[in-house]
Design a protein around this motif. Structure first.
Motif, PDB file in Angstrom:
ATOM      1  N   VAL A 101     -25.173  86.415  32.165  1.00 39.87           N
ATOM      2  CA  VAL A 101     -25.087  85.020  32.618  1.00 39.87           C
ATOM      3  C   VAL A 101     -24.837  84.102  31.426  1.00 39.87           C
ATOM      4  O   VAL A 101     -23.948  83.237  31.466  1.00 39.87           O
ATOM      5  CB  VAL A 101     -26.367  84.603  33.393  1.00 39.87           C
ATOM      6  N   LEU A 102     -25.588  84.278  30.350  1.00 44.22           N
ATOM      7  CA  LEU A 102     -25.408  83.421  29.169  1.00 44.22           C
ATOM      8  C   LEU A 102     -24.031  83.598  28.539  1.00 44.22           C
ATOM      9  O   LEU A 102     -23.394  82.620  28.137  1.00 44.22           O
ATOM     10  CB  LEU A 102     -26.504  83.694  28.144  1.00 44.22           C
ATOM     11  N   LEU A 103     -23.555  84.831  28.474  1.00 42.70           N
ATOM     12  CA  LEU A 103     -22.222  85.078  27.933  1.00 42.70           C
ATOM     13  C   LEU A 103     -21.161  84.408  28.806  1.00 42.70           C
ATOM     14  O   LEU A 103     -20.232  83.771  28.298  1.00 42.70           O
ATOM     15  CB  LEU A 103     -21.957  86.584  27.841  1.00 42.70           C
ATOM     16  N   SER A 104     -21.313  84.510  30.106  1.00 42.99           N
ATOM     17  CA  SER A 104     -20.345  83.902  31.028  1.00 42.99           C
ATOM     18  C   SER A 104     -20.309  82.384  30.874  1.00 42.99           C
ATOM     19  O   SER A 104     -19.234  81.773  30.829  1.00 42.99           O
ATOM     20  CB  SER A 104     -20.686  84.279  32.471  1.00 42.99           C
ATOM     21  N   ILE A 105     -21.485  81.773  30.792  1.00 46.83           N
ATOM     22  CA  ILE A 105     -21.544  80.317  30.611  1.00 46.83           C
ATOM     23  C   ILE A 105     -20.884  79.937  29.288  1.00 46.83           C
ATOM     24  O   ILE A 105     -20.111  78.976  29.219  1.00 46.83           O
ATOM     25  CB  ILE A 105     -23.001  79.812  30.655  1.00 46.83           C
ATOM     26  N   SER A 106     -21.153  80.697  28.232  1.00 44.00           N
ATOM     27  CA  SER A 106     -20.561  80.424  26.926  1.00 44.00           C
ATOM     28  C   SER A 106     -19.044  80.580  26.955  1.00 44.00           C
ATOM     29  O   SER A 106     -18.316  79.773  26.373  1.00 44.00           O
ATOM     30  CB  SER A 106     -21.147  81.356  25.864  1.00 44.00           C
ATOM     31  N   LEU A 107     -18.551  81.618  27.626  1.00 45.95           N
ATOM     32  CA  LEU A 107     -17.109  81.829  27.746  1.00 45.95           C
ATOM     33  C   LEU A 107     -16.441  80.657  28.451  1.00 45.95           C
ATOM     34  O   LEU A 107     -15.378  80.193  28.049  1.00 45.95           O
ATOM     35  CB  LEU A 107     -16.809  83.109  28.534  1.00 45.95           C
ATOM     36  N   LEU A 108     -17.066  80.165  29.506  1.00 46.43           N
ATOM     37  CA  LEU A 108     -16.482  79.080  30.280  1.00 46.43           C
ATOM     38  C   LEU A 108     -16.620  77.735  29.569  1.00 46.43           C
ATOM     39  O   LEU A 108     -15.817  76.830  29.791  1.00 46.43           O
ATOM     40  CB  LEU A 108     -17.093  79.025  31.673  1.00 46.43           C
ATOM     41  N   PHE A 109     -17.603  77.608  28.699  1.00 46.76           N
ATOM     42  CA  PHE A 109     -17.769  76.382  27.923  1.00 46.76           C
ATOM     43  C   PHE A 109     -16.683  76.272  26.845  1.00 46.76           C
ATOM     44  O   PHE A 109     -16.146  75.203  26.585  1.00 46.76           O
ATOM     45  CB  PHE A 109     -19.158  76.328  27.275  1.00 46.76           C
ATOM     46  N   ASP A 110     -16.360  77.398  26.202  1.00 44.21           N
ATOM     47  CA  ASP A 110     -15.373  77.392  25.114  1.00 44.21           C
ATOM     48  C   ASP A 110     -14.387  78.548  25.297  1.00 44.21           C
ATOM     49  O   ASP A 110     -14.387  79.502  24.521  1.00 44.21           O
ATOM     50  CB  ASP A 110     -16.098  77.490  23.776  1.00 44.21           C
ATOM     51  N   PRO A 111     -13.549  78.468  26.328  1.00 40.78           N
ATOM     52  CA  PRO A 111     -12.666  79.595  26.632  1.00 40.78           C
ATOM     53  C   PRO A 111     -11.605  79.865  25.565  1.00 40.78           C
ATOM     54  O   PRO A 111     -11.208  81.012  25.385  1.00 40.78           O
ATOM     55  CB  PRO A 111     -12.027  79.206  27.965  1.00 40.78           C
ATOM     56  N   MET A 160     -19.877  83.851  38.769  1.00 41.25           N
ATOM     57  CA  MET A 160     -21.053  83.101  38.309  1.00 41.25           C
ATOM     58  C   MET A 160     -22.064  82.803  39.420  1.00 41.25           C
ATOM     59  O   MET A 160     -23.272  82.971  39.203  1.00 41.25           O
ATOM     60  CB  MET A 160     -20.615  81.817  37.601  1.00 41.25           C
ATOM     61  N   PRO A 161     -21.661  82.353  40.611  1.00 42.37           N
ATOM     62  CA  PRO A 161     -22.680  82.082  41.636  1.00 42.37           C
ATOM     63  C   PRO A 161     -23.558  83.296  41.940  1.00 42.37           C
ATOM     64  O   PRO A 161     -24.785  83.176  42.008  1.00 42.37           O
ATOM     65  CB  PRO A 161     -21.854  81.665  42.859  1.00 42.37           C
ATOM     66  N   VAL A 162     -22.968  84.465  42.079  1.00 43.10           N
ATOM     67  CA  VAL A 162     -23.742  85.671  42.376  1.00 43.10           C
ATOM     68  C   VAL A 162     -24.668  86.011  41.214  1.00 43.10           C
ATOM     69  O   VAL A 162     -25.850  86.315  41.403  1.00 43.10           O
ATOM     70  CB  VAL A 162     -22.803  86.864  42.691  1.00 43.10           C
ATOM     71  N   MET A 163     -24.138  85.928  39.997  1.00 42.82           N
ATOM     72  CA  MET A 163     -24.950  86.277  38.829  1.00 42.82           C
ATOM     73  C   MET A 163     -26.108  85.304  38.636  1.00 42.82           C
ATOM     74  O   MET A 163     -27.240  85.731  38.386  1.00 42.82           O
ATOM     75  CB  MET A 163     -24.082  86.304  37.562  1.00 42.82           C
ATOM     76  N   LEU A 164     -25.830  84.002  38.737  1.00 41.64           N
ATOM     77  CA  LEU A 164     -26.875  83.009  38.492  1.00 41.64           C
ATOM     78  C   LEU A 164     -27.949  83.057  39.581  1.00 41.64           C
ATOM     79  O   LEU A 164     -29.142  82.981  39.271  1.00 41.64           O
ATOM     80  CB  LEU A 164     -26.255  81.610  38.385  1.00 41.64           C
ATOM     81  N   CYS A 165     -27.540  83.200  40.821  1.00 40.67           N
ATOM     82  CA  CYS A 165     -28.529  83.331  41.908  1.00 40.67           C
ATOM     83  C   CYS A 165     -29.347  84.602  41.722  1.00 40.67           C
ATOM     84  O   CYS A 165     -30.577  84.584  41.859  1.00 40.67           O
ATOM     85  CB  CYS A 165     -27.828  83.347  43.269  1.00 40.67           C
ATOM     86  N   GLY A 166     -28.670  85.705  41.404  1.00 40.62           N
ATOM     87  CA  GLY A 166     -29.376  86.973  41.198  1.00 40.62           C
ATOM     88  C   GLY A 166     -30.390  86.886  40.069  1.00 40.62           C
ATOM     89  O   GLY A 166     -31.518  87.374  40.188  1.00 40.62           O
ATOM     90  N   LEU A 167     -30.002  86.239  38.977  1.00 41.54           N
ATOM     91  CA  LEU A 167     -30.912  86.079  37.834  1.00 41.54           C
ATOM     92  C   LEU A 167     -32.122  85.237  38.222  1.00 41.54           C
ATOM     93  O   LEU A 167     -33.269  85.590  37.921  1.00 41.54           O
ATOM     94  CB  LEU A 167     -30.171  85.435  36.663  1.00 41.54           C
ATOM     95  N   THR A 168     -31.882  84.137  38.920  1.00 40.07           N
ATOM     96  CA  THR A 168     -32.977  83.244  39.311  1.00 40.07           C
ATOM     97  C   THR A 168     -33.934  83.952  40.260  1.00 40.07           C
ATOM     98  O   THR A 168     -35.161  83.868  40.097  1.00 40.07           O
ATOM     99  CB  THR A 168     -32.416  81.964  39.982  1.00 40.07           C
ATOM    100  N   MET A 169     -33.391  84.656  41.243  1.00 36.26           N
ATOM    101  CA  MET A 169     -34.245  85.359  42.214  1.00 36.26           C
ATOM    102  C   MET A 169     -35.030  86.490  41.546  1.00 36.26           C
ATOM    103  O   MET A 169     -36.207  86.689  41.835  1.00 36.26           O
ATOM    104  CB  MET A 169     -33.400  85.883  43.378  1.00 36.26           C
ATOM    105  N   ARG A 170     -34.384  87.217  40.627  1.00 36.74           N
ATOM    106  CA  ARG A 170     -35.073  88.310  39.924  1.00 36.74           C
ATOM    107  C   ARG A 170     -36.197  87.743  39.052  1.00 36.74           C
ATOM    108  O   ARG A 170     -37.308  88.284  39.013  1.00 36.74           O
ATOM    109  CB  ARG A 170     -34.082  89.095  39.065  1.00 36.74           C
ATOM    110  N   ALA A 171     -35.931  86.645  38.385  1.00 39.09           N
ATOM    111  CA  ALA A 171     -36.970  86.025  37.545  1.00 39.09           C
ATOM    112  C   ALA A 171     -38.154  85.590  38.387  1.00 39.09           C
ATOM    113  O   ALA A 171     -39.309  85.813  37.997  1.00 39.09           O
ATOM    114  CB  ALA A 171     -36.382  84.841  36.782  1.00 39.09           C
TER     115      ALA A 171
END
Length: 191
Positions: free
Chosen positions: A138-148, A173-184
């Motif tokens: 998730v963090l890598l994806s956000i970073s990639l999209l911030f500075d592609p 991203m929606p699937v990953m971010l939701c999955g991360l939040t629910m798992r946490a």
């Protein structure tokens, strides 16, 4: 009738004093995804650069702003935990710039928010844990999209530069971010 964040910022002339509405929404999303709930009073000042004094003309104006932020947090948290979070409508891919400005701003806000709850994430999902791969993705994806552009340059060096990969990251991203939040949340509840 409730007022939108961008409308509130514009009507009160607060553009130069607050994060943009899109950055704020990204920041709030990161706080809504956090494994442990952090009281907005602890992070609200980051919206105006962490200055001690809020940039509002009155207590009522501050209260209205805080209510908009808390409502946004509630909406984001609910969407993340019900697997219904989606990119804001303004966020999109761009043929000329890989992602549009709104996506960059949103990701910038998310990264700023992640820094506030980083310790919670690292404690809950330490480097050697299975869940850390999800967090890292998730963090890598956000970073990639911030500075592609920078990401694309690195990918080209490794012979793997394809714009289609950004589309996959953006759409996933929606699937990953939701999955991360629910798992946490599951992990916190199990503690």
């Amino acid at each position: 009738m409730s007022i939108s964040l961008s409308q509130f910022i514009t009507e009160n002339g607060l553009e130069p004093k607050l994060l943009s509405a899109t950055q704020t929404e990204g920041f709030v999303t990161a706080m809504a995804a956090a494994p442990h709930l952090i009281d907005p009073s602890e992070w609200l000042a980051f919206m105006w650069g962490g200055e001690e004094e809020a940039p509002f003309g009155s207590h009522e104006q501050l209260e209205q702003y805080a209510n908009i932020i808390v409502e946004m947090w509630n909406e984001q948290r609910g969407a993340l935990l019900s697997n219904e979070w989606q990119w804001p409508e303004a966020c999109a891919l761009s043929e000329s710039e890989i992602v549009n400005d709104a996506t960059r701003e949103y990701c910038e806000g998310m990264l700023q928010g992640w820094t506030l709850c980083r310790d919670d994430w690292e404690t809950l999902m330490p480097e050697d844990s299975q869940e850390n791969a999800l967090l890292g993705g998730v963090l890598l994806s956000i970073s990639l999209l911030f500075d592609p552009e920078s990401a694309l340059a690195v990918m080209e060096e490794q012979g793997a530069a394809e714009l289609a990969q950004f589309e996959e990251v953006f759409n996933g991203m929606p699937v990953m971010l939701c999955g991360l939040t629910m798992r946490a949340m599951q992990m916190v509840e199990a503690q």
